[in-house]
Write a protein that holds these residues in place. Structure first.
Motif, PDB file in Angstrom:
ATOM      1  N   PRO A  59       0.844  -1.196   0.000  1.00  0.00           N
ATOM      2  CA  PRO A  59       0.000   0.000   0.000  1.00  0.00           C
ATOM      3  C   PRO A  59       0.881   1.249   0.000  1.00  0.00           C
ATOM      4  CG  PRO A  59       0.022  -1.023   2.160  1.00  0.00           C
ATOM      5  CD  PRO A  59       0.771  -1.935   1.247  1.00  0.00           C
ATOM      6  N   ARG A  60       0.366   2.325  -0.554  1.00  0.00           N
ATOM      7  CA  ARG A  60       1.121   3.582  -0.584  1.00  0.00           C
ATOM      8  C   ARG A  60       1.362   4.055   0.845  1.00  0.00           C
ATOM      9  NH1 ARG A  60       0.978   8.866  -0.394  1.00  0.00           N
ATOM     10  NH2 ARG A  60       2.148  10.103  -1.901  1.00  0.00           N
ATOM     11  N   ARG A  61       2.566   4.549   1.085  1.00  0.00           N
ATOM     12  CA  ARG A  61       2.919   4.981   2.434  1.00  0.00           C
ATOM     13  C   ARG A  61       3.488   6.384   2.415  1.00  0.00           C
ATOM     14  NH1 ARG A  61       5.548   0.893   6.415  1.00  0.00           N
ATOM     15  NH2 ARG A  61       5.403   2.859   7.491  1.00  0.00           N
ATOM     16  N   ASP A  62       3.209   7.124   3.463  1.00  0.00           N
ATOM     17  CA  ASP A  62       3.852   8.410   3.698  1.00  0.00           C
ATOM     18  C   ASP A  62       4.799   8.205   4.867  1.00  0.00           C
ATOM     19  OD1 ASP A  62       2.502   9.844   1.705  1.00  0.00           O
ATOM     20  OD2 ASP A  62       0.748  10.042   2.990  1.00  0.00           O
ATOM     21  N   PHE A  63       6.065   8.473   4.640  1.00  0.00           N
ATOM     22  CA  PHE A  63       7.065   8.238   5.672  1.00  0.00           C
ATOM     23  C   PHE A  63       7.327   9.513   6.457  1.00  0.00           C
ATOM     24  CE2 PHE A  63       7.912   5.250   2.231  1.00  0.00           C
ATOM     25  CZ  PHE A  63       7.816   4.064   2.928  1.00  0.00           C
ATOM     26  N   ARG A  64       7.510   9.356   7.752  1.00  0.00           N
ATOM     27  CA  ARG A  64       7.787  10.509   8.611  1.00  0.00           C
ATOM     28  C   ARG A  64       9.198  11.039   8.423  1.00  0.00           C
ATOM     29  NH1 ARG A  64       6.053   7.806  14.107  1.00  0.00           N
ATOM     30  NH2 ARG A  64       6.950   6.093  12.957  1.00  0.00           N
ATOM     31  N   ASN A  65      10.131  10.142   8.086  1.00  0.00           N
ATOM     32  CA  ASN A  65      11.515  10.558   7.907  1.00  0.00           C
ATOM     33  C   ASN A  65      12.240   9.554   7.012  1.00  0.00           C
ATOM     34  OD1 ASN A  65      12.287   8.328   9.593  1.00  0.00           O
ATOM     35  ND2 ASN A  65      11.778   9.582  11.372  1.00  0.00           N
ATOM     36  N   ARG A  66      13.477   9.869   6.689  1.00  0.00           N
ATOM     37  CA  ARG A  66      14.252   9.003   5.794  1.00  0.00           C
ATOM     38  C   ARG A  66      14.558   7.658   6.427  1.00  0.00           C
ATOM     39  NH1 ARG A  66      18.724  12.644   2.651  1.00  0.00           N
ATOM     40  NH2 ARG A  66      17.223  13.964   1.586  1.00  0.00           N
ATOM     41  N   ARG A  67      14.766   7.656   7.717  1.00  0.00           N
ATOM     42  CA  ARG A  67      15.089   6.409   8.413  1.00  0.00           C
ATOM     43  C   ARG A  67      13.935   5.412   8.281  1.00  0.00           C
ATOM     44  NH1 ARG A  67      18.896   3.044   9.890  1.00  0.00           N
ATOM     45  NH2 ARG A  67      18.407   1.910  11.762  1.00  0.00           N
ATOM     46  N   GLU A  68      12.724   5.880   8.460  1.00  0.00           N
ATOM     47  CA  GLU A  68      11.552   5.011   8.345  1.00  0.00           C
ATOM     48  C   GLU A  68      11.444   4.445   6.934  1.00  0.00           C
ATOM     49  OE1 GLU A  68       6.964   5.929   8.268  1.00  0.00           O
ATOM     50  OE2 GLU A  68       7.775   6.221  10.285  1.00  0.00           O
ATOM     51  N   LYS A  69      11.695   5.272   5.916  1.00  0.00           N
ATOM     52  CA  LYS A  69      11.651   4.810   4.531  1.00  0.00           C
ATOM     53  C   LYS A  69      12.758   3.785   4.277  1.00  0.00           C
ATOM     54  CE  LYS A  69      11.712   6.335  -0.251  1.00  0.00           C
ATOM     55  NZ  LYS A  69      11.806   7.458  -1.178  1.00  0.00           N
ATOM     56  N   TYR A  70      13.960   4.057   4.794  1.00  0.00           N
ATOM     57  CA  TYR A  70      15.088   3.140   4.619  1.00  0.00           C
ATOM     58  C   TYR A  70      14.763   1.770   5.221  1.00  0.00           C
ATOM     59  CZ  TYR A  70      19.611   0.967   5.487  1.00  0.00           C
ATOM     60  OH  TYR A  70      20.647   0.067   5.549  1.00  0.00           O
ATOM     61  N   LEU A  71      14.221   1.748   6.426  1.00  0.00           N
ATOM     62  CA  LEU A  71      13.902   0.483   7.085  1.00  0.00           C
ATOM     63  C   LEU A  71      12.827  -0.279   6.317  1.00  0.00           C
ATOM     64  CD1 LEU A  71      13.967   1.605  10.820  1.00  0.00           C
ATOM     65  CD2 LEU A  71      15.678   0.236   9.607  1.00  0.00           C
ATOM     66  N   TRP A  72      11.842   0.437   5.803  1.00  0.00           N
ATOM     67  CA  TRP A  72      10.782  -0.192   5.014  1.00  0.00           C
ATOM     68  C   TRP A  72      11.365  -0.802   3.738  1.00  0.00           C
ATOM     69  CZ3 TRP A  72       8.654   1.168   0.159  1.00  0.00           C
ATOM     70  CH2 TRP A  72       7.466   0.509  -0.155  1.00  0.00           C
ATOM     71  N   GLN A  73      12.245  -0.053   3.059  1.00  0.00           N
ATOM     72  CA  GLN A  73      12.871  -0.578   1.845  1.00  0.00           C
ATOM     73  C   GLN A  73      13.732  -1.795   2.155  1.00  0.00           C
ATOM     74  OE1 GLN A  73      14.949   2.875   0.351  1.00  0.00           O
ATOM     75  NE2 GLN A  73      13.488   3.085  -1.314  1.00  0.00           N
ATOM     76  N   MET A  74      14.487  -1.740   3.246  1.00  0.00           N
ATOM     77  CA  MET A  74      15.355  -2.861   3.593  1.00  0.00           C
ATOM     78  C   MET A  74      14.531  -4.109   3.874  1.00  0.00           C
ATOM     79  SD  MET A  74      18.435  -2.196   3.019  1.00  0.00           S
ATOM     80  CE  MET A  74      19.000  -3.781   3.586  1.00  0.00           C
ATOM     81  N   ASP A  75      13.361  -3.954   4.462  1.00  0.00           N
ATOM     82  CA  ASP A  75      12.479  -5.110   4.659  1.00  0.00           C
ATOM     83  C   ASP A  75      12.114  -5.739   3.320  1.00  0.00           C
ATOM     84  OD1 ASP A  75      12.445  -4.999   7.401  1.00  0.00           O
ATOM     85  OD2 ASP A  75      10.533  -3.952   7.536  1.00  0.00           O
ATOM     86  N   LEU A  76      11.800  -4.900   2.328  1.00  0.00           N
ATOM     87  CA  LEU A  76      11.457  -5.423   1.002  1.00  0.00           C
ATOM     88  C   LEU A  76      12.664  -6.106   0.360  1.00  0.00           C
ATOM     89  CD1 LEU A  76       9.240  -2.633  -0.607  1.00  0.00           C
ATOM     90  CD2 LEU A  76       8.522  -4.736   0.492  1.00  0.00           C
ATOM     91  N   PHE A  77      13.831  -5.473   0.425  1.00  0.00           N
ATOM     92  CA  PHE A  77      15.026  -6.071  -0.177  1.00  0.00           C
ATOM     93  C   PHE A  77      15.411  -7.363   0.530  1.00  0.00           C
ATOM     94  CE2 PHE A  77      15.854  -1.723  -1.869  1.00  0.00           C
ATOM     95  CZ  PHE A  77      15.886  -2.065  -3.210  1.00  0.00           C
ATOM     96  N   ASN A  78      15.280  -7.410   1.841  1.00  0.00           N
ATOM     97  CA  ASN A  78      15.581  -8.642   2.570  1.00  0.00           C
ATOM     98  C   ASN A  78      14.611  -9.749   2.187  1.00  0.00           C
ATOM     99  OD1 ASN A  78      17.829  -7.690   3.954  1.00  0.00           O
ATOM    100  ND2 ASN A  78      16.595  -6.873   5.612  1.00  0.00           N
ATOM    101  N   HIS A  79      13.338  -9.378   1.988  1.00  0.00           N
ATOM    102  CA  HIS A  79      12.334 -10.352   1.560  1.00  0.00           C
ATOM    103  C   HIS A  79      12.704 -10.913   0.186  1.00  0.00           C
ATOM    104  CE1 HIS A  79       8.382 -12.224   1.407  1.00  0.00           C
ATOM    105  NE2 HIS A  79       8.299 -11.803   0.158  1.00  0.00           N
TER     106      HIS A  79
END
Length: 128
Positions: A59-79
């Motif tokens: 789902p589309r997400r609005d991130f509060r900061n870059r760290r939150e976006k980075y962690l979300w992306q890393m979850d996808l890449f790890n998956h």
């Protein structure tokens, strides 16, 4: 999963290092199962297809900061790493490859052929 899991015991023996630092260093760099060879064309195609498909399912997400976006992306890449690369590439390697200029050029050629920018009409390819 990592072969060694007693990060706390190891952290006590290494000054100025925390458990997460040691764990991430092992997972992303020191693990002998992780390939350090350059990415092949087949791996690039697999990365593009799997990450794009997974990203589009989110789902589309609005991130509060870059760290939150980075962690979300890393979850996808790890998956993607676990399910498609059989843990031969770390999530960090996949993320770095995703943002690599050479990879981006390869994707543009894949979509638009060798002409590239002329047929792209100035558009970015798949949000790139």
């Amino acid at each position: 999963p990592p072969l060694f899991t007693h990060w706390g015991a190891l952290a006590k023996k290494l000054p100025n290092r925390t458990e997460p630092q040691i764990c991430h260093r092992w997972i992303n760099h020191l693990n002998p199962a992780i390939s350090t060879a350059p990415f092949t064309h087949d791996e690039d195609i697999l990365l593009y297809k799997r990450y794009s498909a997974l990203f589009l399912q989110q789902p589309r997400r609005d991130f509060r900061n870059r760290r939150e976006k980075y962690l979300w992306q890393m979850d996808l890449f790890n998956h993607v790493s676990v399910n498609n690369f059989r843990n031969k590439r770390s999530g960090l390697q996949l993320r770095r490859r995703w943002y690599d200029a050479e990879f981006r050029e390869m994707i543009k050629k894949l979509h638009y052929g060798p002409v590239g920018a002329a047929s792209a009409g100035g558009r970015n390819v798949a949000g790139m």
